[in-house]
Design a protein around this motif. Sequence first.
Motif, mmCIF file in Angstrom:
data_model
loop_
_atom_site.group_PDB
_atom_site.id
_atom_site.type_symbol
_atom_site.label_atom_id
_atom_site.label_comp_id
_atom_site.label_asym_id
_atom_site.label_seq_id
_atom_site.Cartn_x
_atom_site.Cartn_y
_atom_site.Cartn_z
ATOM 1 N N SER A 1 28.591 -20.888 -6.745
ATOM 2 C CA SER A 1 27.241 -21.452 -6.811
ATOM 3 C C SER A 1 26.174 -20.475 -6.338
ATOM 4 O O SER A 1 25.096 -20.388 -6.916
ATOM 5 N N ASP A 2 26.502 -19.725 -5.268
ATOM 6 C CA ASP A 2 25.487 -18.834 -4.685
ATOM 7 C C ASP A 2 25.374 -17.518 -5.442
ATOM 8 O O ASP A 2 24.263 -17.089 -5.776
ATOM 9 N N TYR A 3 26.527 -16.875 -5.689
ATOM 10 C CA TYR A 3 26.406 -15.554 -6.298
ATOM 11 C C TYR A 3 26.446 -15.609 -7.827
ATOM 12 O O TYR A 3 25.540 -15.109 -8.503
ATOM 13 N N PHE A 4 27.498 -16.204 -8.367
ATOM 14 C CA PHE A 4 27.653 -16.157 -9.823
ATOM 15 C C PHE A 4 26.626 -17.033 -10.550
ATOM 16 O O PHE A 4 26.488 -16.926 -11.762
ATOM 17 N N ALA A 5 25.943 -17.875 -9.826
ATOM 18 C CA ALA A 5 24.848 -18.646 -10.436
ATOM 19 C C ALA A 5 23.504 -18.066 -10.016
ATOM 20 O O ALA A 5 22.782 -17.455 -10.818
ATOM 21 N N ARG A 6 23.154 -18.220 -8.744
ATOM 22 C CA ARG A 6 21.831 -17.800 -8.290
ATOM 23 C C ARG A 6 21.674 -16.287 -8.265
ATOM 24 O O ARG A 6 20.635 -15.752 -8.679
ATOM 25 N N GLY A 7 22.699 -15.546 -7.795
ATOM 26 C CA GLY A 7 22.592 -14.093 -7.743
ATOM 27 C C GLY A 7 22.486 -13.469 -9.117
ATOM 28 O O GLY A 7 21.690 -12.542 -9.331
ATOM 29 N N GLN A 8 23.262 -13.967 -10.057
ATOM 30 C CA GLN A 8 23.195 -13.421 -11.404
ATOM 31 C C GLN A 8 21.859 -13.756 -12.075
ATOM 32 O O GLN A 8 21.379 -13.009 -12.942
ATOM 33 N N GLN A 9 21.254 -14.878 -11.703
ATOM 34 C CA GLN A 9 19.936 -15.207 -12.251
ATOM 35 C C GLN A 9 18.898 -14.181 -11.805
ATOM 36 O O GLN A 9 18.004 -13.816 -12.570
ATOM 37 N N ILE A 10 19.011 -13.703 -10.567
ATOM 38 C CA ILE A 10 18.077 -12.675 -10.080
ATOM 39 C C ILE A 10 18.229 -11.402 -10.893
ATOM 40 O O ILE A 10 17.251 -10.758 -11.296
ATOM 41 N N ILE A 11 19.489 -11.010 -11.162
ATOM 42 C CA ILE A 11 19.739 -9.809 -11.970
ATOM 43 C C ILE A 11 19.163 -10.004 -13.379
ATOM 44 O O ILE A 11 18.512 -9.109 -13.942
ATOM 45 N N SER A 12 19.393 -11.185 -13.957
ATOM 46 C CA SER A 12 18.897 -11.440 -15.322
ATOM 47 C C SER A 12 17.378 -11.414 -15.365
ATOM 48 O O SER A 12 16.769 -10.941 -16.344
ATOM 49 N N ALA A 13 16.733 -11.912 -14.296
ATOM 50 C CA ALA A 13 15.272 -11.890 -14.263
ATOM 51 C C ALA A 13 14.739 -10.469 -14.273
ATOM 52 O O ALA A 13 13.744 -10.164 -14.943
ATOM 53 N N VAL A 14 15.400 -9.570 -13.559
ATOM 54 C CA VAL A 14 14.974 -8.166 -13.554
ATOM 55 C C VAL A 14 15.183 -7.552 -14.933
ATOM 56 O O VAL A 14 14.329 -6.800 -15.433
ATOM 57 N N GLU A 15 16.285 -7.904 -15.584
ATOM 58 C CA GLU A 15 16.534 -7.382 -16.938
ATOM 59 C C GLU A 15 15.455 -7.867 -17.910
ATOM 60 O O GLU A 15 14.941 -7.099 -18.740
ATOM 61 N N GLN A 16 15.103 -9.138 -17.829
ATOM 62 C CA GLN A 16 14.082 -9.673 -18.732
ATOM 63 C C GLN A 16 12.727 -9.021 -18.490
ATOM 64 O O GLN A 16 11.988 -8.707 -19.421
ATOM 65 N N THR B 1 22.808 -13.677 -1.506
ATOM 66 C CA THR B 1 23.704 -14.375 -2.433
ATOM 67 C C THR B 1 25.114 -13.799 -2.416
ATOM 68 O O THR B 1 26.041 -14.449 -2.911
ATOM 69 N N MET B 2 25.281 -12.585 -1.856
ATOM 70 C CA MET B 2 26.620 -11.969 -1.794
ATOM 71 C C MET B 2 27.389 -12.384 -0.554
ATOM 72 O O MET B 2 28.576 -12.088 -0.427
ATOM 73 N N ALA B 3 26.734 -13.032 0.407
ATOM 74 C CA ALA B 3 27.414 -13.438 1.638
ATOM 75 C C ALA B 3 28.626 -14.333 1.373
ATOM 76 O O ALA B 3 29.665 -14.188 2.036
ATOM 77 N N PRO B 4 28.591 -15.302 0.437
ATOM 78 C CA PRO B 4 29.783 -16.129 0.192
ATOM 79 C C PRO B 4 31.009 -15.325 -0.255
ATOM 80 O O PRO B 4 32.137 -15.779 -0.079
ATOM 81 N N ILE B 5 30.778 -14.157 -0.860
ATOM 82 C CA ILE B 5 31.935 -13.332 -1.241
ATOM 83 C C ILE B 5 32.704 -12.907 0.004
ATOM 84 O O ILE B 5 33.945 -12.933 0.042
ATOM 85 N N LEU B 6 31.952 -12.513 1.046
ATOM 86 C CA LEU B 6 32.597 -12.150 2.302
ATOM 87 C C LEU B 6 33.252 -13.361 2.950
ATOM 88 O O LEU B 6 34.277 -13.232 3.633
ATOM 89 N N ALA B 7 32.671 -14.535 2.747
ATOM 90 C CA ALA B 7 33.304 -15.749 3.275
ATOM 91 C C ALA B 7 34.648 -15.994 2.610
ATOM 92 O O ALA B 7 35.603 -16.453 3.247
ATOM 93 N N VAL B 8 34.752 -15.682 1.299
ATOM 94 C CA VAL B 8 36.043 -15.780 0.606
ATOM 95 C C VAL B 8 37.042 -14.824 1.218
ATOM 96 O O VAL B 8 38.200 -15.171 1.482
#
Length: 572
Positions: free
Chosen positions: A245-260, A287-294
């Motif tokens: 929810s945090d990275y693959f949704a919200r974090g990727q949206q930030i990357i896509s916004a920069v691309e657009q 948004t990458m913090a949950p990866i470390l939680a995993v």
Amino acid sequence: MRLTRLFTLISAILALLVCGVQGRSLWSEWRQYQSAERGLQALQLVEASMRAAEKLSFERGPSNAVMGDGYPAAAAKQERLRSARNDTNNALRQLQQQLDQRDATAALDQALREARRNVDQLAAQPPDGRTPAQLNSAVERMYALVPLALDTVTAATHASEQAYPRITRLLVKSRLAVELREYAGRLGSTLTVPLATAQPLTREQQERLQFLRGRLEQLRQLIRMNSSEADQAQAVQAALARMDSDYFARGQQIISAVEQASSSPRASGAQRYGMDTAQFAQRYVPTMAPILAVRDALLQEAQLQAHREFQQARHELGWAMLNGAAILMVLVALLIIVRVRVVAPLLRATRAVVRLGNGDFTAPSRISRRKDEIGDMLRALATLRENSMERQRLEQERAHLIEELKTRADTDYLTGILNRRAFATAGNLRLRGAREKDESLAVILFDIDHFKSVNDCYGHDAGDQVLIRIAEVVRATLRDGEILARYGGEEFVVMPSYCGLEAARALAERLRVAIEQEPLTLSDGYILRVTASFGVAVAHGPHAALDDLFHSADLALYRAKSQGRNRVETQL
């Protein structure tokens, strides 16, 4: 075979068999316990390396922010960079303390210093002077640090997996989580140059974004793949859901916004993206913090599993030790019972008969006072025993007397040290040893200066006291293995352990100073000080002779006396 030997042999065989079986079992349990303990230590080391990799990856955000800011960079951004670097240094220091080899992180430390120096050099330049190639180079240098941190504990990872095979998948997935965090950081760092220069994404950068997205999705699927009960633990599943929810949704949206924004024809110049590198990092990095939680959830499950197996190994080792001790105690108790109740009475009876037959009357036999021929014989044996003990006592007194006479023959009657004859015997023996070892042998000859005047002025009793005290002083100064003897009159001789001329001269100088500084209190209370002259000689080689050595030392002593006394002279 005698009964005692037979019983000892049987006992030894039984003990060896039992000890062999128990020893093999204990050794196996001990090895498993040690392996489990080493596995726990290795697991802690793996966790420390992942923490270090996390801090290295996190440091890229503040570094990108500083390189994308003006000159000089904002104080808040510089402070965040210093804080990130301090966190990285602390993590690396903890990793270094847990590693056995001090230079294990030498390559990582060198690469980190170079990467930081490159970042600082770019930050010290005006924004117009920072080319995209330089920024890319700085980012790539920071990329290379994380694999180096993980590679430092590759052996520890293998050791932990070998000790705990059931946590292998968890360790693999935790490392995949570290790689996922690293690639997520690289995905964001790919946008550092466009954001810093306010330029649109190049084709190469767009292709790299697509590649990194594919790699991230691949790692995500590998981590989510269930292969054991530990993978389905509630904490792991919760961490995975938050990562989605945090990275693959919200974090990727930030990357896509920069691309657009990069591809938008209406955006240009400094307002193309509406954010700089620091603002992008503030939005994207959380948004990458949950990866470390995993990663942490997987490591926690691995540690729980490892601790359970370690406790089980320790309990099995304890039970094996208790079992072995109980078996050995039972065996010893059985052997003692058999020996005391069966073997010992037979041995006592047999030894009593054998002693009488061999004429050994050193220990009394348990006999009864009988009034028959047996009693007469036992009393006659008792008389023989008493006569034998008396003969032994006389022989011991004779041996003691011979030993005392021998000691007196080798000792000077006045000073208690060796006399000339005993010294000659000891010297010849040491000379043979020097020839066999091809070493040098030294002799130190000295006599008391003006000793005749001591006798003339204070009497011969005072002279004897001086000789006794000088012998005590020299003997206290010498070390074990160094021979001292009275050579005659007021003349003494010292033979050190095997040494050369300089060492012998140094010893003679210590003796000379000790004699000179020692106050000699006579029986009438008068304090007398005397000095001594020394001659030192050394012999070496197969043709060395004790008489020649004494002669050379005597000549050196003569030179010491003729040149003023109270000095040390060596052979010419």
